[in-house]
Design a protein around this motif. Structure first.
Motif, PDB file in Angstrom:
ATOM      1  N   LEU A  16     125.175 -42.686  -0.245  1.00 45.44           N
ATOM      2  CA  LEU A  16     124.392 -43.611  -1.073  1.00 45.44           C
ATOM      3  C   LEU A  16     125.275 -44.756  -1.549  1.00 45.44           C
ATOM      4  CD1 LEU A  16     121.607 -43.985  -2.229  1.00 45.44           C
ATOM      5  CD2 LEU A  16     122.315 -42.730  -4.245  1.00 45.44           C
ATOM      6  N   ILE A  23     128.016 -45.917  -0.084  1.00 42.80           N
ATOM      7  CA  ILE A  23     128.336 -46.824   1.033  1.00 42.80           C
ATOM      8  C   ILE A  23     127.140 -47.703   1.371  1.00 42.80           C
ATOM      9  CG2 ILE A  23     128.874 -46.870   3.490  1.00 42.80           C
ATOM     10  CD1 ILE A  23     130.590 -44.415   3.053  1.00 42.80           C
ATOM     11  N   VAL A  24     125.970 -47.057   1.397  1.00 40.92           N
ATOM     12  CA  VAL A  24     124.779 -47.817   1.792  1.00 40.92           C
ATOM     13  C   VAL A  24     124.470 -48.907   0.774  1.00 40.92           C
ATOM     14  CG1 VAL A  24     122.285 -47.660   2.045  1.00 40.92           C
ATOM     15  CG2 VAL A  24     123.728 -46.034   3.207  1.00 40.92           C
ATOM     16  N   SER A  25     124.529 -48.546  -0.519  1.00 34.89           N
ATOM     17  CA  SER A  25     124.136 -49.558  -1.496  1.00 34.89           C
ATOM     18  C   SER A  25     125.218 -50.606  -1.683  1.00 34.89           C
ATOM     19  CB  SER A  25     123.796 -48.907  -2.834  1.00 34.89           C
ATOM     20  OG  SER A  25     124.864 -48.120  -3.246  1.00 34.89           O
ATOM     21  N   PHE A  65     127.623 -51.596   0.812  1.00 32.58           N
ATOM     22  CA  PHE A  65     127.946 -52.417   1.984  1.00 32.58           C
ATOM     23  C   PHE A  65     126.741 -52.711   2.865  1.00 32.58           C
ATOM     24  CE2 PHE A  65     131.772 -49.840   1.071  1.00 32.58           C
ATOM     25  CZ  PHE A  65     132.606 -50.881   0.698  1.00 32.58           C
ATOM     26  N   VAL A  66     125.950 -51.663   3.131  1.00 31.77           N
ATOM     27  CA  VAL A  66     124.975 -51.808   4.215  1.00 31.77           C
ATOM     28  C   VAL A  66     123.795 -52.670   3.793  1.00 31.77           C
ATOM     29  CG1 VAL A  66     123.404 -50.559   5.698  1.00 31.77           C
ATOM     30  CG2 VAL A  66     125.658 -49.630   5.230  1.00 31.77           C
ATOM     31  N   VAL A  67     123.187 -52.300   2.640  1.00 28.91           N
ATOM     32  CA  VAL A  67     121.979 -53.026   2.232  1.00 28.91           C
ATOM     33  C   VAL A  67     122.265 -54.503   1.972  1.00 28.91           C
ATOM     34  CG1 VAL A  67     120.242 -53.199   0.442  1.00 28.91           C
ATOM     35  CG2 VAL A  67     120.763 -50.994   1.436  1.00 28.91           C
ATOM     36  N   ALA A  83     124.518 -56.356   3.296  1.00 27.24           N
ATOM     37  CA  ALA A  83     124.758 -57.033   4.577  1.00 27.24           C
ATOM     38  C   ALA A  83     123.457 -57.265   5.321  1.00 27.24           C
ATOM     39  CB  ALA A  83     125.711 -56.201   5.437  1.00 27.24           C
ATOM     40  N   PHE A  84     122.604 -56.224   5.347  1.00 32.58           N
ATOM     41  CA  PHE A  84     121.331 -56.380   6.058  1.00 32.58           C
ATOM     42  C   PHE A  84     120.461 -57.433   5.387  1.00 32.58           C
ATOM     43  CE2 PHE A  84     121.549 -52.086   8.249  1.00 32.58           C
ATOM     44  CZ  PHE A  84     121.538 -52.639   9.503  1.00 32.58           C
ATOM     45  N   GLU A  85     120.427 -57.382   4.041  1.00 38.50           N
ATOM     46  CA  GLU A  85     119.573 -58.347   3.340  1.00 38.50           C
ATOM     47  C   GLU A  85     120.055 -59.764   3.586  1.00 38.50           C
ATOM     48  OE1 GLU A  85     116.781 -57.791   1.508  1.00 38.50           O
ATOM     49  OE2 GLU A  85     116.871 -55.707   2.164  1.00 38.50           O
ATOM     50  N   LEU A 108     125.811 -47.451  10.255  1.00 42.32           N
ATOM     51  CA  LEU A 108     125.170 -48.490   9.440  1.00 42.32           C
ATOM     52  C   LEU A 108     126.127 -49.630   9.148  1.00 42.32           C
ATOM     53  CD1 LEU A 108     122.949 -46.499   6.965  1.00 42.32           C
ATOM     54  CD2 LEU A 108     122.255 -47.910   8.865  1.00 42.32           C
ATOM     55  N   VAL A 109     127.368 -49.273   8.818  1.00 44.27           N
ATOM     56  CA  VAL A 109     128.319 -50.342   8.500  1.00 44.27           C
ATOM     57  C   VAL A 109     128.573 -51.186   9.747  1.00 44.27           C
ATOM     58  CG1 VAL A 109     130.696 -50.809   7.872  1.00 44.27           C
ATOM     59  CG2 VAL A 109     129.385 -49.141   6.582  1.00 44.27           C
ATOM     60  N   SER A 125     125.545 -53.355  10.472  1.00 44.05           N
ATOM     61  CA  SER A 125     125.189 -54.401   9.516  1.00 44.05           C
ATOM     62  C   SER A 125     126.297 -55.422   9.345  1.00 44.05           C
ATOM     63  CB  SER A 125     124.864 -53.781   8.162  1.00 44.05           C
ATOM     64  OG  SER A 125     126.028 -53.218   7.606  1.00 44.05           O
ATOM     65  N   TYR A 148     116.327 -49.878   9.839  1.00 42.77           N
ATOM     66  CA  TYR A 148     116.461 -50.296   8.443  1.00 42.77           C
ATOM     67  C   TYR A 148     115.195 -50.998   7.963  1.00 42.77           C
ATOM     68  CZ  TYR A 148     118.031 -53.012   4.440  1.00 42.77           C
ATOM     69  OH  TYR A 148     118.132 -53.575   3.215  1.00 42.77           O
ATOM     70  N   ARG A 167     112.616 -50.142   5.043  1.00 40.44           N
ATOM     71  CA  ARG A 167     112.503 -51.141   3.981  1.00 40.44           C
ATOM     72  C   ARG A 167     111.057 -51.613   3.834  1.00 40.44           C
ATOM     73  NH1 ARG A 167     112.324 -56.684   3.578  1.00 40.44           N
ATOM     74  NH2 ARG A 167     113.618 -57.655   1.974  1.00 40.44           N
ATOM     75  N   ILE A 180     115.752 -49.574  -2.196  1.00 38.14           N
ATOM     76  CA  ILE A 180     116.061 -49.599  -0.760  1.00 38.14           C
ATOM     77  C   ILE A 180     117.251 -48.700  -0.421  1.00 38.14           C
ATOM     78  CG2 ILE A 180     116.713 -51.054   1.175  1.00 38.14           C
ATOM     79  CD1 ILE A 180     115.297 -53.330  -0.147  1.00 38.14           C
ATOM     80  N   PRO A 181     118.367 -48.785  -1.150  1.00 42.33           N
ATOM     81  CA  PRO A 181     119.504 -47.938  -0.759  1.00 42.33           C
ATOM     82  C   PRO A 181     119.162 -46.453  -0.746  1.00 42.33           C
ATOM     83  CG  PRO A 181     120.206 -49.593  -2.309  1.00 42.33           C
ATOM     84  CD  PRO A 181     118.722 -49.688  -2.250  1.00 42.33           C
ATOM     85  N   SER A 214     119.268 -44.384   2.685  1.00 40.17           N
ATOM     86  CA  SER A 214     120.221 -43.277   2.849  1.00 40.17           C
ATOM     87  C   SER A 214     119.480 -41.980   3.099  1.00 40.17           C
ATOM     88  CB  SER A 214     121.098 -43.099   1.616  1.00 40.17           C
ATOM     89  OG  SER A 214     121.291 -44.272   0.956  1.00 40.17           O
TER      90      SER A 214
END
Lengths: 182, 71, 280
Positions: free
Chosen positions: A33, A35-37, A39-41, A43-45, C69-70, C73, C91, C95, C112-113, C117
């Protein structure tokens, strides 16, 4: 006797969790969670926003290009129409000019011919006058000489002879004119 | 002939009947609604899945009890 | 027979939960015990007491998902490659069709996170059940399912309290527009269904479908191998049928695994939306 369900019921109940599983899952999920919140989200946004901005920009650019192309087309059409009108106008003018030139030439030619004819008439008249005058002199002299030979006397008195000849000639002319009028 | 097994499984099977019928009804209604009014899908979807969750709860409770209550 | 289980465990170490034959040569259907390997830490300990294969797979899944994911993205190219497209597609699926459609355009962003996840975690852990050699949907172990549902449970209750204060419990349990006479009954039902049944079903739905799928595949594999290798002449061809059925169930199980990840995340979104809603 060898039934699995009985074994299961006697052994570990599948609904009783292994505490390790819970611990590992919670910790692992927390890491995921994070890492996703982190870095990932984002970057995607960010990619999303950039892409939608790029798409919108692209659309605007395409619209501008379209408008430009339309304007160019419009102006070309306008120019084409203008050129066509111009060509028509020039053709009309040329035709009119040609007709004008033709008419002028005709007129000039007619005038020229008239002039030439006139001149010829005048010349003929003058030559005729000259011929008449010289004829009259000639005829007078000849007639006098002839008459003198016939009469035997010199009609040297020029004045008299001239008078006689003139009278004769005018008689002749009057006779002629009477004949002509007849 | 000797039969092995647990009566609990029969009980679980019975409890799954109700859940199965219920889930079928929920999704039948959902599909019906979406087919008639496709723009209502966003509204209906959470309701349908909430209904699925509630209905399926019965079958899952049956499963729990079949494990929890000793043979 | 108590030592039967130990025997199976020994077999299982060599071939993952492969089938089994009893001493008298009959067919022994693989049960829950046969799916369980001994723990790794402490080495060889009895199943259910320590750190084992399942937890190793959970950690592996965390590493895999994070890497995927990293990596998908980070580039953020305007025109995505295949890899980035796969990441972006899944994703944006979570979303938009889960988060935005259910929670609502206005306030779905903070969640979203969590949703992403959860979706990837459950999806990958479910699919572990269909990957040869791993062959264990980690969510078929109830601890993982409890943990995930527990996280979600704590999350949406906390969210409701944060949004409404203590009035949240009234909002969640007292529906509007119900006649006064039957209100107490409804409230009791609502309390049970919201605060007790929800987390139980949320976790056990995932757990039970994964476990049963796992068992079905193990059963068809064990049955096929028994029929093909051990059965009498006439029964042997039947092994081909069960093998085909097993392959079919395997493919069906992949579908179920994806679907369950979707359902879990969708229900999470619905619960979050319920916590945010003004009235019940």
């Amino acid at each position: 006797m060898n039934n699995a369900v009985i074994l299961a019921a006697e052994g570990a109940n599948p609904l009783i969790p292994n505490v390790w599983e819970i611990v590992v899952t919670v910790i692992g999920f927390a890491i995921l969670l994070f890492i996703v919140s982190k870095f990932v989200v984002p970057a995607f946004e960010k990619t999303y926003e950039e892409r939608s901005a790029a798409i919108e920009g692209g659309i605007a650019k395409a619209e501008a290009a379209q408008a430009e192309a339309n304007a160019a087309l419009e102006s070309y059409k306008q120019q084409l129409t203008d050129a066509r009108t111009e060509a028509n106008r020039i053709r009309e003018e040329a035709r009119a000019e040609g007709a004008q030139i033709l008419a002028d030439l005709k007129e000039k030619a007619a005038a020229e011919s008239a002039r030439i004819t006139e001149q010829a008439h005048v010349q003929i008249e003058a030559e005729r006058q000259a011929a008449v005058a010289s004829l009259r002199n000639e005829v007078g002299t000849l007639a006098t000489a002839l008459a003198g030979k016939i009469v035997g006397e010199s009609l040297a008195d020029d004045a008299r002879s001239a008078r006689v000849v003139d009278r004769f000639l005018s008689d002749l002319e009057s006779q002629q004119s009477a004949g002509a009028s007849k | 002939m000797e039969v092995h097994g647990s009566l609990n499984l029969i009980g679980y099977g019975l409890s799954a009947i109700g859940g199965g019928i219920g889930v079928g009804l929920v999704f039948a209604a959902y599909i019906n609604g979406v087919a008639r009014q496709p723009e209502a899908q966003r509204v209906l979807q959470p309701i349908a899945f909430l209904g699925l969750a509630l209905t399926e709860a019965l079958a899952i409770l049956g499963l729990v009890f079949s494990f929890v209550i000793g043979a | 027979m108590p030592n039967d289980g130990h025997l199976q465990r020994g077999n299982a170490l060599i071939a993952l939960a492969l089938p089994a034959e009893t001493e008298n040569g009959g067919f022994h259907a693989p049960g829950l015990e046969d799916l369980h390997l001994p723990e790794i830490l402490p080495w060889g300990a009895e199943y259910g007491t320590g750190f084992g294969k399942q937890m190793l797979l959970v950690l592996l899944s965390i590493a895999l998902i994070s890497w995927f994911l990293v990596a998908a993205s980070r580039r953020g190219a305007m025109v995505p490659g295949k890899f980035q497209f796969l990441g972006e597609y899944s994703y944006s699926f979570v979303r938009n069709s889960v988060g935005k459609d259910v929670i609502g355009e206005r306030d779905f962003r903070p969640f979203i996170p969590l949703l992403v996840s959860l979706f990837f975690f459950i999806l990958v852990n479910n699919l572990f059940g269909s990957i040869p050699l791993l062959q264990l949907p980690t969510t078929s172990h109830v601890g993982t399912a409890y943990a995930l549902a527990g996280i979600v449970y704590v999350f949406w209750i906390g969210l409701g309290i944060k949004k409404h204060g203590l009035r949240y419990f009234k909002v969640a349990t007292v529906p509007s527009g119900v006649p006064k006479a039957i209100l107490p009954l409804i409230v009791v039902i609502e309390i049970i269904s919201t605060f007790f049944v929800r987390p139980i079903t949320h976790s056990l739905r995932l757990f039970a479908t994964m476990l049963s799928g796992h068992l079905i595949i193990a059963l068809s594999a064990a049955g096929s191998s028994f029929l093909l290798l051990e059965a009498d002449g006439l029964l042997k061809p039947l092994g081909l049928l069960t093998l085909a059925g097993g392959v079919g169930m395997y493919l069906f199980e992949i579908l179920i695994q994806v679907l369950q990840a979707y359902v879990f995340v969708l229900l999470t979104a619905i619960y979050i939306q319920g916590s945010l809603a003004e009235d019940h």
